[in-house]
Design a protein around this motif. Structure first.
Motif, PDB file in Angstrom:
ATOM      1  N   MET A  60     139.040  21.826 109.579  1.00  0.00           N
ATOM      2  CA  MET A  60     138.955  21.050 108.340  1.00  0.00           C
ATOM      3  C   MET A  60     139.559  19.661 108.568  1.00  0.00           C
ATOM      4  O   MET A  60     140.638  19.531 109.104  1.00  0.00           O
ATOM      5  N   GLN A  61     138.831  18.634 108.135  1.00  0.00           N
ATOM      6  CA  GLN A  61     139.337  17.285 108.275  1.00  0.00           C
ATOM      7  C   GLN A  61     140.353  16.999 107.192  1.00  0.00           C
ATOM      8  O   GLN A  61     140.355  17.612 106.141  1.00  0.00           O
ATOM      9  N   SER A  62     141.237  16.066 107.452  1.00  0.00           N
ATOM     10  CA  SER A  62     142.269  15.731 106.489  1.00  0.00           C
ATOM     11  C   SER A  62     142.311  14.228 106.316  1.00  0.00           C
ATOM     12  O   SER A  62     141.776  13.464 107.115  1.00  0.00           O
ATOM     13  N   GLY A  63     143.031  13.824 105.245  1.00  0.00           N
ATOM     14  CA  GLY A  63     143.197  12.403 105.002  1.00  0.00           C
ATOM     15  C   GLY A  63     141.969  11.797 104.370  1.00  0.00           C
ATOM     16  O   GLY A  63     141.086  12.459 103.837  1.00  0.00           O
ATOM     17  N   ARG A  64     141.878  10.465 104.482  1.00  0.00           N
ATOM     18  CA  ARG A  64     140.765   9.752 103.835  1.00  0.00           C
ATOM     19  C   ARG A  64     139.445   9.918 104.562  1.00  0.00           C
ATOM     20  O   ARG A  64     138.391   9.565 104.055  1.00  0.00           O
ATOM     21  N   HIS A  65     139.451  10.456 105.790  1.00  0.00           N
ATOM     22  CA  HIS A  65     138.223  10.651 106.551  1.00  0.00           C
ATOM     23  C   HIS A  65     137.582  12.004 106.289  1.00  0.00           C
ATOM     24  O   HIS A  65     136.611  12.362 106.941  1.00  0.00           O
ATOM     25  N   ARG A  66     138.131  12.775 105.351  1.00  0.00           N
ATOM     26  CA  ARG A  66     137.564  14.091 105.063  1.00  0.00           C
ATOM     27  C   ARG A  66     136.232  13.944 104.357  1.00  0.00           C
ATOM     28  O   ARG A  66     136.114  13.214 103.380  1.00  0.00           O
ATOM     29  N   ASP A  67     135.208  14.652 104.865  1.00  0.00           N
ATOM     30  CA  ASP A  67     133.877  14.661 104.266  1.00  0.00           C
ATOM     31  C   ASP A  67     133.786  15.858 103.331  1.00  0.00           C
ATOM     32  O   ASP A  67     133.546  16.988 103.772  1.00  0.00           O
ATOM     33  N   GLU A  68     133.995  15.631 102.050  1.00  0.00           N
ATOM     34  CA  GLU A  68     134.030  16.733 101.099  1.00  0.00           C
ATOM     35  C   GLU A  68     132.661  17.389 100.941  1.00  0.00           C
ATOM     36  O   GLU A  68     132.573  18.595 100.725  1.00  0.00           O
ATOM     37  N   ILE A  69     131.593  16.612 101.054  1.00  0.00           N
ATOM     38  CA  ILE A  69     130.249  17.193 100.920  1.00  0.00           C
ATOM     39  C   ILE A  69     129.954  18.149 102.075  1.00  0.00           C
ATOM     40  O   ILE A  69     129.481  19.276 101.878  1.00  0.00           O
ATOM     41  N   GLN A  70     130.257  17.704 103.292  1.00  0.00           N
ATOM     42  CA  GLN A  70     130.032  18.571 104.438  1.00  0.00           C
ATOM     43  C   GLN A  70     130.958  19.785 104.398  1.00  0.00           C
ATOM     44  O   GLN A  70     130.571  20.892 104.790  1.00  0.00           O
ATOM     45  N   GLN A  71     132.171  19.573 103.912  1.00  0.00           N
ATOM     46  CA  GLN A  71     133.111  20.692 103.788  1.00  0.00           C
ATOM     47  C   GLN A  71     132.581  21.718 102.801  1.00  0.00           C
ATOM     48  O   GLN A  71     132.686  22.927 103.028  1.00  0.00           O
ATOM     49  N   TYR A  72     131.958  21.266 101.714  1.00  0.00           N
ATOM     50  CA  TYR A  72     131.382  22.193 100.746  1.00  0.00           C
ATOM     51  C   TYR A  72     130.212  22.962 101.350  1.00  0.00           C
ATOM     52  O   TYR A  72     130.079  24.180 101.170  1.00  0.00           O
ATOM     53  N   ILE A  73     129.369  22.257 102.119  1.00  0.00           N
ATOM     54  CA  ILE A  73     128.215  22.923 102.725  1.00  0.00           C
ATOM     55  C   ILE A  73     128.657  23.954 103.752  1.00  0.00           C
ATOM     56  O   ILE A  73     128.099  25.049 103.861  1.00  0.00           O
ATOM     57  N   ASP A  74     129.696  23.623 104.511  1.00  0.00           N
ATOM     58  CA  ASP A  74     130.179  24.539 105.548  1.00  0.00           C
ATOM     59  C   ASP A  74     130.844  25.780 104.958  1.00  0.00           C
ATOM     60  O   ASP A  74     130.804  26.855 105.574  1.00  0.00           O
ATOM     61  N   CYS A  75     131.467  25.642 103.810  1.00  0.00           N
ATOM     62  CA  CYS A  75     132.268  26.738 103.261  1.00  0.00           C
ATOM     63  C   CYS A  75     131.542  27.567 102.215  1.00  0.00           C
ATOM     64  O   CYS A  75     132.004  28.651 101.873  1.00  0.00           O
ATOM     65  N   ARG A  76     130.427  27.086 101.672  1.00  0.00           N
ATOM     66  CA  ARG A  76     129.794  27.836 100.600  1.00  0.00           C
ATOM     67  C   ARG A  76     129.052  29.047 101.160  1.00  0.00           C
ATOM     68  O   ARG A  76     128.676  29.097 102.338  1.00  0.00           O
ATOM     69  N   SER A  77     128.839  30.026 100.301  1.00  0.00           N
ATOM     70  CA  SER A  77     128.153  31.258 100.687  1.00  0.00           C
ATOM     71  C   SER A  77     127.027  31.521  99.704  1.00  0.00           C
ATOM     72  O   SER A  77     127.221  31.467  98.484  1.00  0.00           O
ATOM     73  N   LEU A  78     125.820  31.782 100.238  1.00  0.00           N
ATOM     74  CA  LEU A  78     124.646  32.053  99.414  1.00  0.00           C
ATOM     75  C   LEU A  78     124.293  33.527  99.508  1.00  0.00           C
ATOM     76  O   LEU A  78     124.242  34.095 100.599  1.00  0.00           O
ATOM     77  N   SER A  79     124.077  34.144  98.350  1.00  0.00           N
ATOM     78  CA  SER A  79     123.633  35.531  98.339  1.00  0.00           C
ATOM     79  C   SER A  79     122.160  35.608  98.735  1.00  0.00           C
ATOM     80  O   SER A  79     121.461  34.592  98.844  1.00  0.00           O
ATOM     81  N   VAL A  80     121.688  36.833  98.939  1.00  0.00           N
ATOM     82  CA  VAL A  80     120.293  37.031  99.349  1.00  0.00           C
ATOM     83  C   VAL A  80     119.340  36.537  98.267  1.00  0.00           C
ATOM     84  O   VAL A  80     118.338  35.847  98.546  1.00  0.00           O
ATOM     85  N   TYR A  81     119.652  36.839  97.023  1.00  0.00           N
ATOM     86  CA  TYR A  81     118.754  36.447  95.923  1.00  0.00           C
ATOM     87  C   TYR A  81     118.699  34.936  95.776  1.00  0.00           C
ATOM     88  O   TYR A  81     117.628  34.351  95.574  1.00  0.00           O
ATOM     89  N   GLU A  82     119.842  34.273  95.880  1.00  0.00           N
ATOM     90  CA  GLU A  82     119.852  32.819  95.753  1.00  0.00           C
ATOM     91  C   GLU A  82     119.142  32.171  96.928  1.00  0.00           C
ATOM     92  O   GLU A  82     118.445  31.163  96.756  1.00  0.00           O
ATOM     93  N   ALA A  83     119.267  32.739  98.130  1.00  0.00           N
ATOM     94  CA  ALA A  83     118.593  32.163  99.299  1.00  0.00           C
ATOM     95  C   ALA A  83     117.074  32.251  99.157  1.00  0.00           C
ATOM     96  O   ALA A  83     116.342  31.289  99.439  1.00  0.00           O
ATOM     97  N   ILE A  84     116.574  33.409  98.699  1.00  0.00           N
ATOM     98  CA  ILE A  84     115.120  33.563  98.508  1.00  0.00           C
ATOM     99  C   ILE A  84     114.620  32.603  97.437  1.00  0.00           C
ATOM    100  O   ILE A  84     113.550  31.991  97.551  1.00  0.00           O
TER     101      ILE A  84
END
Length: 645
Positions: free
Chosen positions: A1-25
């Motif tokens: 995880m990046q820290s400080g002002r260089h942290r990419d919150e959008i990429q961090q959200y994409i990397d950490c989120r989890s999609l269920s089977v129904y949502e993926a379909i």
């Protein structure tokens, strides 16, 4: 995880989120995620030449200003639409999005070909000046061609939109605001009505504040009228309208002053006297209702009987309060050293000077030993569930808050019985009431209010559910951050036992009774164990204090304590000099039954039927009357009540 002002919150959200089977379909099939129906168009409001110009950060300001459409907004293009399309003049500003579509590229309104949208004019606070009246005009006027045309009423050009609203009759009636307060008065307390009235003055454009006040001030004063009538204890005596109105004006003035406003700002009358000069606070009246001459005589007579230790404490507390110096005090002394007696002397001294002393105790029994005292939880409204950030729910500008402000001294007896977080909650609340910061160099314990605590740590420590020795000690006052701010003073002379004849004091092992009590409290008595490997935590009580239980324990203790009871059961002095303390109600009932049997006479049953109405709140009054009646009945009678509600 990046820290400080260089942290990419959008990429961090994409990397950490989890999609269920129904949502993926659902997403793989590109189904619609969300839908907004119908569309809502937010319509801006601004005065002539004060529209906002949006631009991107990398844009050249000169190029932005050179754009011919840079000043076009929803409002200016509505004027342009009305000038070129006579059919659009039948619509108000808010109805345009239903018939027209806004083109953001060229910034203009075009006729709608399909669908519809809802227009919502942006909110403008009442204190924004002329733009507030502009918005009011836009909700009423149809087909305006320009700002000047919008301000023209009956062929007359008004200097501003406020005058235009006035000529259109939009500001000529206060009946709507009167209806609001009238509706509130049917379901809310008077303090809520006063708060709503102040909010109307500050955030709404009231055409005639004085007319609104004249129509609603009586509903704002109902709580004060009730308290005043209750204090006078005369239901036939009603406070005058002038007195009630004056009190309401003082309350409104105090509420407006916290927002840097005055009654004069709204052309309202001002109160004729200052706060508390009219005697409207019943709590302050109660603590000042003492005969100063009588209190002076009482303090003088009691002062002569103080021992040197008590005199030293008395002098320190009196000089600290009168000279407005020093810090909080803690009076430490075991039972019988005269703490309660000293509290009464100090309270009488200050009350003889016309000052307010608030006396509280940690228990109800302790509060009964002090004049005009209550329990600490009742007086300070201490929460039952406490934590490190708890505060007491004492609101500003209330009777209790004003009482604590006016108090010269607070005396708190039996302090060791209360959890340390209760003292810290009172400390935070007093700092808030007295506007003292909780941190920094300007912090003063208890808001700078002089407080005298007292008690004996040998007695009951704070009761904590399912707590061990460590938790109970941690809840003690000595573990609080406030303890280091106290000036601790001690009393060691047992005034209660010094009058006992020396021949009656001799006990086992050469101890006198006072010495034995102190040795017990200090842990200097020899303890013993009932098991070889068990702890030595048992102390032998001298046989002089023990009663032989015999075959009937209740009979043995009752006959020993209440000897010659049949001949003296009507003597108050005899009864008040004896007592049997027991922890359970079952034992209390057994002792009471046995004592009743020792009284000569027949037992009579008195059945009282109570017919009460909840709406008229008669149940409480009848219950009090029954308790008063039962207190004067003879012990030979059995009092029984049957409630029929």
């Amino acid at each position: 995880m990046q820290s400080g002002r260089h942290r990419d919150e959008i990429q961090q959200y994409i990397d950490c989120r989890s999609l269920s089977v129904y949502e993926a379909i659902w997403r793989l099939n590109e189904y619609t995620i969300h839908v907004r129906e119908p569309s809502v168009v937010r319509l801006g409001v601004h005065l002539d030449g004060q529209q906002k110009v949006p631009y991107k950060k990398q844009s050249n300001v000169r190029n932005v200003l050179g754009n011919p459409n840079v000043g076009n907004t929803h409002l200016t293009e509505w004027f342009a639409l009305n000038r070129r399309d006579p059919q659009a003049r039948v619509l108000t500003y808010a109805h345009i999005p239903n018939n027209c579509t806004w083109l953001p590229d060229c910034k203009e309104w075009n006729p709608r070909k399909k669908g519809f949208a809802i227009g919502r004019v942006a909110y403008v606070p009442p204190g924004s000046g002329d733009v507030f009246f502009l918005r009011m005009m836009l909700t009423k006027v149809r087909g305006a061609l320009s700002y000047a045309h919008l301000r023209t009423v009956n062929g007359e050009l008004c200097p501003d939109f406020e005058k235009a609203c006035e000529k259109l009759g939009l500001l000529s009636d206060t009946s709507e605001w009167i209806r609001v307060l009238s509706d509130i008065s049917t379901s809310r307390m008077p303090r809520v009505i006063r708060s709503t009235f102040v909010s109307m003055l500050m955030f709404c454009e009231i055409p005639s504040p004085i007319a609104l006040f004249n129509s609603s001030w009586k509903s704002m004063a109902e709580d004060y009228a009730y308290r005043l009538t209750k204090d006078l204890r005369d239901q036939t005596q009603k406070p005058s309208d002038e007195r009630l109105q004056n009190w309401v004006l003082r309350e409104l003035q105090a509420m407006l002053s916290s927002h840097s406003m005055t009654l004069e700002d709204f052309n309202l009358p001002t109160p004729t006297d200052g706060p508390h000069e009219d005697g409207e606070n019943p709590l302050i009246n109660e603590h000042l209702a003492f005969d100063t001459d009588q209190q002076h005589a009482l303090a003088t007579s009691m002062l002569h009987s103080l021992n040197p230790e008590q005199t030293n404490v008395y002098t320190s507390v009196i000089s600290s309060v009168l000279n407005k110096m020093g810090r909080a005090f803690f009076l430490y002394g075991h039972e019988g050293t005269g703490k309660t007696y000293l509290y009464n002397v100090i309270a009488a001294r200050f009350r003889s000077l016309g000052k307010i002393v608030v006396l509280v105790a940690s228990s109800g029994i302790g509060a009964t030993l002090l004049p005009k005292a209550t329990t600490a939880h009742s007086r300070f409204k201490i929460p039952l569930i406490l934590d490190a950030t708890s505060t007491c729910p004492i609101k500003h500008r209330t009777d209790l808050a004003d009482l604590l402000k006016e108090a010269s001294l607070i005396i708190w007896d039996e302090a060791p019985m209360t959890h340390r977080q209760a003292f810290e909650a009172v400390d935070r609340s007093l700092c808030d009431i007295l506007n003292v910061p909780l941190n920094g160099h300007h912090y003063k314990p208890f808001g700078g209010k002089k407080v005298l605590f007292g008690g004996d740590f040998r007695q009951t420590l704070p009761v904590i559910t399912d707590a061990g020795r460590e938790q109970m000690i941690d809840g003690s006052l000595t573990r609080s951050k406030l303890w280091n701010t106290f000036k601790v003073m001690c009393l060691s002379t047992n005034m209660r036992i010094t009058a006992v004849h020396s021949a009656d004091q001799q006990l086992m092992r050469g101890y006198t009774f006072p010495e034995w009590v102190l040795a017990l409290g200090d842990g200097r008595l020899r303890a013993r164990s009932f098991r070889e490997d068990g702890p030595s935590d048992w102390i032998q009580i001298p046989s002089l204090f023990l009663i032989d239980p015999g075959d009937d324990t209740v009979k043995s203790i009752a006959d020993d304590i209440y000897d010659l009871f049949p001949d003296n059961h009507r003597d108050p002095a005899y009864l008040t000099s004896r007592a049997i303390v027991t922890p359970t109600n079952t034992t209390v009932s057994r002792i009471n039954d046995y004592m009743q049997q020792r009284v000569q006479g027949n037992i009579k049953n008195i059945i009282v039927q109570i017919h009460c109405s909840y709406q008229q709140k008669q149940q409480i009054r009848l219950t009090k009357a029954i308790r008063q009646s039962s207190s004067v009945l003879s012990r030979s009678m059995e009092f029984q009540t049957t409630s029929l509600c």
